[in-house]
Scaffold this active site. Structure first.
Site, short mmCIF file in Angstrom:
data_model
loop_
_atom_site.label_atom_id
_atom_site.label_comp_id
_atom_site.label_asym_id
_atom_site.label_seq_id
_atom_site.Cartn_x
_atom_site.Cartn_y
_atom_site.Cartn_z
N GLU A 83 0.90 3.92 -5.61
CA GLU A 83 2.18 4.61 -5.42
C GLU A 83 2.42 5.50 -6.63
O GLU A 83 2.07 5.15 -7.75
CB GLU A 83 3.30 3.59 -5.27
CG GLU A 83 3.20 2.84 -3.95
CD GLU A 83 4.20 1.68 -3.84
OE1 GLU A 83 5.19 1.68 -4.56
OE2 GLU A 83 3.94 0.79 -3.02
N PHE A 141 -6.88 1.86 -1.36
CA PHE A 141 -6.80 1.67 -2.83
C PHE A 141 -5.80 2.60 -3.49
O PHE A 141 -5.75 2.69 -4.71
CB PHE A 141 -8.18 1.86 -3.45
CG PHE A 141 -9.21 0.89 -2.94
CD1 PHE A 141 -9.32 -0.38 -3.49
CD2 PHE A 141 -10.05 1.23 -1.89
CE1 PHE A 141 -10.25 -1.29 -3.00
CE2 PHE A 141 -10.99 0.33 -1.40
CZ PHE A 141 -11.08 -0.94 -1.95
N LEU A 142 -4.98 3.34 -2.68
CA LEU A 142 -4.07 4.32 -3.30
C LEU A 142 -3.06 3.62 -4.20
O LEU A 142 -2.77 2.44 -4.05
CB LEU A 142 -3.35 5.15 -2.22
CG LEU A 142 -2.39 4.47 -1.25
CD1 LEU A 142 -1.06 4.10 -1.86
CD2 LEU A 142 -2.16 5.36 -0.05
N GLY A 179 2.31 -4.45 -21.99
CA GLY A 179 3.68 -4.21 -21.56
C GLY A 179 4.32 -5.48 -21.05
O GLY A 179 3.96 -6.59 -21.52
N GLY A 190 3.85 -5.47 -11.56
CA GLY A 190 4.74 -5.81 -10.44
C GLY A 190 4.26 -5.03 -9.24
O GLY A 190 3.07 -4.73 -9.13
N LYS A 213 13.56 5.09 10.66
CA LYS A 213 12.52 5.74 9.84
C LYS A 213 11.92 6.92 10.59
O LYS A 213 11.72 7.99 10.03
CB LYS A 213 11.39 4.74 9.55
CG LYS A 213 11.54 4.01 8.25
CD LYS A 213 10.27 3.25 7.88
CE LYS A 213 10.57 2.35 6.69
NZ LYS A 213 9.47 1.54 6.27
N ASP A 237 6.08 3.94 13.99
CA ASP A 237 6.76 2.83 13.32
C ASP A 237 7.75 2.24 14.31
O ASP A 237 8.34 2.97 15.12
CB ASP A 237 7.49 3.30 12.06
CG ASP A 237 7.60 2.17 11.03
OD1 ASP A 237 6.92 2.25 10.00
OD2 ASP A 237 8.36 1.21 11.29
N ASN A 260 -8.17 -5.72 -6.85
CA ASN A 260 -6.81 -5.91 -7.37
C ASN A 260 -6.75 -7.08 -8.36
O ASN A 260 -6.06 -7.02 -9.37
CB ASN A 260 -5.81 -6.13 -6.23
CG ASN A 260 -5.33 -4.80 -5.67
OD1 ASN A 260 -5.75 -3.75 -6.12
ND2 ASN A 260 -4.45 -4.84 -4.69
N CYS A 288 1.61 -4.93 -4.48
CA CYS A 288 0.20 -5.31 -4.28
C CYS A 288 -0.30 -6.40 -5.23
O CYS A 288 -0.68 -7.47 -4.76
CB CYS A 288 -0.68 -4.07 -4.41
SG CYS A 288 -0.44 -2.94 -3.03
N1 LIG Z 1 1.91 0.05 -1.23
C1 LIG Z 1 0.73 0.21 -1.83
O1 LIG Z 1 0.63 0.77 -2.93
C2 LIG Z 1 -0.51 -0.30 -1.16
C3 LIG Z 1 -1.77 0.09 -1.66
C4 LIG Z 1 -2.91 -0.40 -1.02
C5 LIG Z 1 -2.82 -1.27 0.06
N2 LIG Z 1 -1.57 -1.64 0.50
C6 LIG Z 1 -1.50 -2.53 1.66
O2 LIG Z 1 -1.15 -1.73 2.79
C7 LIG Z 1 -0.31 -2.47 3.69
C8 LIG Z 1 0.98 -1.71 3.92
O3 LIG Z 1 1.68 -1.62 2.69
P1 LIG Z 1 2.96 -0.69 2.52
O4 LIG Z 1 3.35 -0.78 1.10
O5 LIG Z 1 2.68 0.64 3.12
O6 LIG Z 1 4.00 -1.48 3.45
P2 LIG Z 1 5.47 -1.02 3.90
O7 LIG Z 1 6.24 -2.26 4.02
O8 LIG Z 1 5.95 0.07 3.00
O9 LIG Z 1 5.25 -0.36 5.34
C9 LIG Z 1 4.90 -1.07 6.48
C10 LIG Z 1 5.49 -0.34 7.68
O10 LIG Z 1 4.97 -0.93 8.87
C11 LIG Z 1 6.01 -0.94 9.86
N3 LIG Z 1 5.64 -1.91 10.90
C12 LIG Z 1 5.49 -3.25 10.77
N4 LIG Z 1 5.08 -3.77 11.95
C13 LIG Z 1 4.96 -2.75 12.83
C14 LIG Z 1 4.57 -2.66 14.20
N5 LIG Z 1 4.20 -3.73 14.91
N6 LIG Z 1 4.58 -1.44 14.77
C15 LIG Z 1 4.94 -0.34 14.09
N7 LIG Z 1 5.30 -0.37 12.79
C16 LIG Z 1 5.31 -1.56 12.17
C17 LIG Z 1 7.25 -1.27 9.06
O11 LIG Z 1 8.43 -0.88 9.74
C18 LIG Z 1 7.01 -0.45 7.78
O12 LIG Z 1 7.56 0.86 7.90
C19 LIG Z 1 -0.12 -3.83 3.04
O13 LIG Z 1 -1.08 -4.72 3.55
C20 LIG Z 1 -0.41 -3.57 1.57
O14 LIG Z 1 -0.88 -4.70 0.89
C21 LIG Z 1 -0.42 -1.18 -0.07
#
Ligand SMILES: NC(=O)c1ccc[n+]([C@@H]2O[C@H](COP(=O)([O-])OP(=O)(O)OC[C@H]3O[C@@H](n4cnc5c(N)ncnc54)[C@H](O)[C@@H]3O)[C@@H](O)[C@H]2O)c1
Length: 443
Positions: A153, A150-151, A251, A255, A35, A30, A206, A258
């Site tokens: 949170e 597809f996870l 509900g 939110g 972090k 990261d 989604n 995603c």
């Molecule tokens: N959160 C979910 O439930 C979920 C589920 C399925 C898919 N997604 C998709 O997955 C992707 C990530 O989502 P998330 O919720 O994990 O995002 P997030 O914002 O929680 O995490 C992204 C991370 O990437 C890091 N980052 C950004 N640019 C970087 C770089 N150039 N080098 C190193 N680190 C870098 C950021 O510091 C951050 O820690 C998104 O496209 C989202 O749509 C999310």
């Protein structure tokens, strides 16, 4: 396999840890050094049940490491997974700045052939764009594949270790075997398709789930007017295998990071090829208005909200996460503050993140659900945390100024509410107006 995961957010961290758990060597990267420092000290920057235990286990086993040094991580890995954020631009389109930056950095750091897999949710055609950016920054050979995530949170570890399916978007057929093999530790349900179809599968999935939620929310609004009970309706509908029972809980709307951004992005993706996705536009509109039902129910039961004290139970967009991105609670709290209400906020996990987003003199931060109820004219339950289900409802009448409970997630049953003296309003179900005892008598 030796794997580098770029981005240690909700997706990257969980994916990285789970790939290590099934025996791969994983290095999570990261650019946020704070972090990484936390992670190296086995502190997760996100709340996800079970994550710290798995981090510790795999770090001790030597299969997991964390670094801010992207070049080092790339050079020692065969597979590079991109899991950076793709938030919305003001027009709803996905912001690809983090993806583009990551692709450029990967290209610059490549020292041999690599497979680059995009897990971030990206519009159709983005992987070709990634391919171009990498090619402009390296002379090494490489392949780009799409492996959408597809996870969910809150249950992300279980979802990753036991997914319903894995989608592999691949153009080079020779990659199907090794990537299928890599994911077989998680499931045998592996669907290999083209990159563009894989990109679309994520958005379509989604959008479909969001549609189910808005559909049942509209049904709930009609139920309220015709005297039906939406939980009974959903139960009866869900027993039909063609419909299924999941995502039929009425509900205050969806939110999270995603559904809101991915529905907006798909509307834009369609718009960019001159297609108006009318159905999805309505899904988004229904979702936006659904959260305001809480406010109208409050006004209907309390009158003008100025000077009233409102307890809020739950701030995260759903239980078991600290994520407040696009949580309905944000707009509800902002609206109540504008209306002049005083607020008593409580969430088991998400208060810190919420405070970073909204802090206001009208807000009192509480340590538990009962404290948020004490002295309040009404409580609004916005997130269905297990903890709230265990609150002894019969005590509320003794501590609240007025015994009004607005249940935005239909957490409580009629049986639980009856006899508590509460005035109970939920979503798409008949109101329960208990014989409220005069407060003096109740005390
Ligand atoms: N959160 C979910 O439930 C979920 C589920 C399925 C898919 N997604 C998709 O997955 C992707 C990530 O989502 P998330 O919720 O994990 O995002 P997030 O914002 O929680 O995490 C992204 C991370 O990437 C890091 N980052 C950004 N640019 C970087 C770089 N150039 N080098 C190193 N680190 C870098 C950021 O510091 C951050 O820690 C998104 O496209 C989202 O749509 C999310």
């Amino acid at each position: 396999m030796d794997i580098a995961v770029i981005g240690t957010g909700y997706v990257g961290l969980v994916s990285g840890v789970c790939f290590a758990e099934v025996g791969n060597n994983v290095i999570c990267v990261d650019h946020d050094e704070q972090k990484i420092e936390k992670l190296q000290n086995l502190i997760s920057p996100i709340y996800e049940p079970g994550i710290e235990q798995l981090m510790e286990k795999n770090l001790n086993a030597g299969r997991l490491a964390f670094t801010a040094d992207l070049a080092q991580a790339i050079s020692q890995s065969e597979l590079i997974i991109i899991a950076v954020g793709t938030p919305s631009l003001p027009n709803g389109e996905a912001n690809l700045a983090y993806i583009e930056q990551a692709a450029m950095e990967i290209g610059k750091a490549m020292n041999s052939y690599k497979i680059i897999a995009t897990k971030s949710t990206v519009p159709v055609g983005t992987n070709e764009h990634i391919q171009m950016i990498i090619a402009m920054n390296t002379l090494q050979s490489f392949d780009v594949v799409s492996i959408p995530e597809f996870l969910r949170e809150g249950s992300a570890i279980d979802d990753t270790l036991h997914p319903d399916r894995i989608v592999l978007g691949i153009e080079n057929p020779s990659l199907a075997a090794p990537l299928t093999e890599l994911h077989r530790s998680f499931t045998d349900q592996i669907f290999v398709t083209s990159i563009r179809s894989a990109e679309m599968i994520k958005y379509a999935s989604n959008a479909f789930l969001a549609t189910k939620i808005s559909f049942i929310n509209e049904i709930s609004n009609i139920c309220e007017k015709v005297g039906a009970d939406v939980t009974e309706v959903a139960k009866g509908m869900g027993q039909d295998k063609r419909i299924g029972s999941s995502f039929l809980s009425a509900g205050i709307g969806y939110g999270g990071s995603c559904f809101p951004k991915d529905t907006d992005a798909l509307i834009q993706i369609a718009g960019n090829v001159d297609y108006e996705f009318q159905l999805l536009k309505s899904v988004v509109e229904v979702n936006k208005s659904q959260r305001y039902k809480v406010i109208s129910k409050l006004e209907a039961s309390l009158g003008p909200l100025s000077g009233k004290s409102v307890g809020i139970w739950g701030l995260s967009f759903k239980p078991n996460t600290d994520d407040i991105r696009y949580a309905p609670s944000i707009e509800i709290v902002e609206t109540l503050i504008r209306a002049g209400a005083r607020l008593k906020l409580y969430d088991p996990i998400a208060m810190e993140k919420f405070k970073e987003r909204i802090d206001h003199p009208a807000i009192q931060w509480c340590e538990n659900a009962l404290e948020a109820a004490t002295g309040s004219d009404a409580i609004c339950l916005l997130t269905d945390w297990e903890e709230f289900k265990a609150v002894p409802l019969s005590q509320l009448i003794f501590v609240m100024e007025q015994p009004i409970l607005i249940d935005g997630r239909n957490v409580f049953s009629k049986e639980q509410v009856q006899g508590t003296g509460l005035k109970y309003y939920s979503v798409g179900r008949p109101d329960l107006i208990g014989a409220s005892r005069p407060k003096a008598l109740a005390r």
